[in-house]
Design a protein around this motif. Sequence first.
Motif, mmCIF file in Angstrom:
data_model
loop_
_atom_site.group_PDB
_atom_site.id
_atom_site.type_symbol
_atom_site.label_atom_id
_atom_site.label_comp_id
_atom_site.label_asym_id
_atom_site.label_seq_id
_atom_site.Cartn_x
_atom_site.Cartn_y
_atom_site.Cartn_z
ATOM 1 N N ALA A 28 -7.210 35.017 -12.486
ATOM 2 C CA ALA A 28 -6.239 34.653 -13.571
ATOM 3 C C ALA A 28 -4.765 33.977 -12.773
ATOM 4 C CB ALA A 28 -5.709 35.539 -14.459
ATOM 5 N N PHE A 29 -4.673 34.854 -11.604
ATOM 6 C CA PHE A 29 -3.550 34.170 -10.855
ATOM 7 C C PHE A 29 -3.590 33.153 -10.140
ATOM 8 C CE2 PHE A 29 -1.200 34.435 -6.701
ATOM 9 C CZ PHE A 29 0.072 34.342 -7.296
ATOM 10 N N VAL A 30 -4.818 32.729 -9.664
ATOM 11 C CA VAL A 30 -5.112 31.652 -8.938
ATOM 12 C C VAL A 30 -5.143 30.625 -9.806
ATOM 13 C CG1 VAL A 30 -6.974 30.480 -7.494
ATOM 14 C CG2 VAL A 30 -6.248 32.676 -6.851
ATOM 15 N N LEU A 31 -5.882 30.788 -10.932
ATOM 16 C CA LEU A 31 -5.951 29.423 -11.860
ATOM 17 C C LEU A 31 -4.673 28.972 -12.513
ATOM 18 C CD1 LEU A 31 -9.208 30.405 -13.750
ATOM 19 C CD2 LEU A 31 -8.843 28.710 -12.147
ATOM 20 N N THR A 32 -3.601 30.008 -12.711
ATOM 21 C CA THR A 32 -2.398 29.781 -13.141
ATOM 22 C C THR A 32 -1.303 29.254 -12.182
ATOM 23 O OG1 THR A 32 -1.573 31.988 -13.043
ATOM 24 C CG2 THR A 32 -2.452 31.303 -15.329
ATOM 25 N N ARG A 33 -1.599 29.577 -10.798
ATOM 26 C CA ARG A 33 -0.796 29.106 -9.820
ATOM 27 C C ARG A 33 -1.075 27.814 -9.576
ATOM 28 N NH1 ARG A 33 3.806 30.302 -7.661
ATOM 29 N NH2 ARG A 33 3.561 30.432 -5.389
ATOM 30 N N HIS A 34 -2.279 27.274 -9.810
ATOM 31 C CA HIS A 34 -2.518 25.660 -9.407
ATOM 32 C C HIS A 34 -2.536 24.747 -10.727
ATOM 33 C CE1 HIS A 34 -3.546 26.614 -5.397
ATOM 34 N NE2 HIS A 34 -4.628 27.691 -5.715
ATOM 35 N N GLU A 35 -2.117 25.527 -11.764
ATOM 36 C CA GLU A 35 -1.965 24.780 -13.043
ATOM 37 C C GLU A 35 -0.590 24.101 -13.066
ATOM 38 O OE1 GLU A 35 -1.884 25.698 -17.716
ATOM 39 O OE2 GLU A 35 -3.900 26.291 -16.546
ATOM 40 N N THR A 36 -0.462 22.727 -13.411
ATOM 41 C CA THR A 36 0.689 22.045 -13.665
ATOM 42 C C THR A 36 1.282 22.410 -14.978
ATOM 43 O OG1 THR A 36 -0.327 20.110 -12.453
ATOM 44 C CG2 THR A 36 1.786 19.679 -13.848
ATOM 45 N N PRO A 37 2.518 22.641 -14.914
ATOM 46 C CA PRO A 37 3.192 23.228 -16.239
ATOM 47 C C PRO A 37 3.599 21.954 -17.238
ATOM 48 C CG PRO A 37 4.787 23.355 -14.307
ATOM 49 C CD PRO A 37 3.464 22.958 -13.809
ATOM 50 N N GLN A 38 3.234 22.420 -18.141
ATOM 51 C CA GLN A 38 3.326 21.141 -19.471
ATOM 52 C C GLN A 38 4.554 21.499 -20.160
ATOM 53 O OE1 GLN A 38 1.274 18.632 -20.083
ATOM 54 N NE2 GLN A 38 0.554 19.194 -17.950
ATOM 55 N N TYR A 39 5.368 20.472 -20.476
ATOM 56 C CA TYR A 39 6.473 20.787 -21.441
ATOM 57 C C TYR A 39 6.280 19.845 -22.682
ATOM 58 C CZ TYR A 39 8.393 22.375 -16.876
ATOM 59 O OH TYR A 39 8.807 22.886 -15.665
ATOM 60 N N GLN A 40 6.951 20.535 -23.702
ATOM 61 C CA GLN A 40 6.833 19.805 -24.856
ATOM 62 C C GLN A 40 8.211 19.316 -25.675
ATOM 63 O OE1 GLN A 40 4.844 22.271 -28.113
ATOM 64 N NE2 GLN A 40 3.962 20.298 -28.883
ATOM 65 N N ALA A 41 8.340 18.348 -26.075
ATOM 66 C CA ALA A 41 9.411 17.923 -26.802
ATOM 67 C C ALA A 41 9.224 17.304 -28.254
ATOM 68 C CB ALA A 41 10.245 16.731 -25.978
ATOM 69 N N THR A 42 9.744 18.081 -29.015
ATOM 70 C CA THR A 42 9.684 17.880 -30.452
ATOM 71 C C THR A 42 10.892 16.998 -31.281
ATOM 72 O OG1 THR A 42 8.163 19.654 -30.598
ATOM 73 C CG2 THR A 42 8.987 18.780 -32.859
ATOM 74 N N GLY A 43 10.676 16.125 -32.004
ATOM 75 C CA GLY A 43 11.576 15.277 -32.725
ATOM 76 C C GLY A 43 11.163 15.246 -34.134
#
Length: 139
Positions: A28-43
């Motif tokens: 789990a640590f390795v997978l989340t370490r290499h995952e690109t963070p995703q940001y969400q904007a809502t209007g």
Amino acid sequence: MDPLQLRKIVLRWTPPILILALIGAAVAFVLTRHETPQYQATGRVLVLGQVEASALSLTPDEIISTDASLMTQPPLLKRVIDDLHLPMSVDQLAAQISVAQEGKTELIAVSVTDPDPTRASQIANAVISNFVASAQSQN
């Protein structure tokens, strides 16, 4: 069950359970370490579900649903891509956008998910402003 038997069972199964838990935590640590963070904007945009007498007879829910689906149509998304000079296709942009009516209100929420928080916000704002401009030009 005899306490001695219970102790033997616990001692026998504790090491494999701990090893599996540690392996799971490491994966789990390795997978989340290499995952690109995703940001969400809502209007949100207010869509008045009223139709003029000369128009087709649609219910307010049908009007809001129609307007929500228009926000992810290729012509509008193409204008957003052109306005923001985005390096992506219409299909790629459409995959980042979700549009939904908020409950039983006349509000439509436009959410954009992107690795760049600024770009997510810009896209959400551009989708809404292009939709509003398009709706106003039709009146």
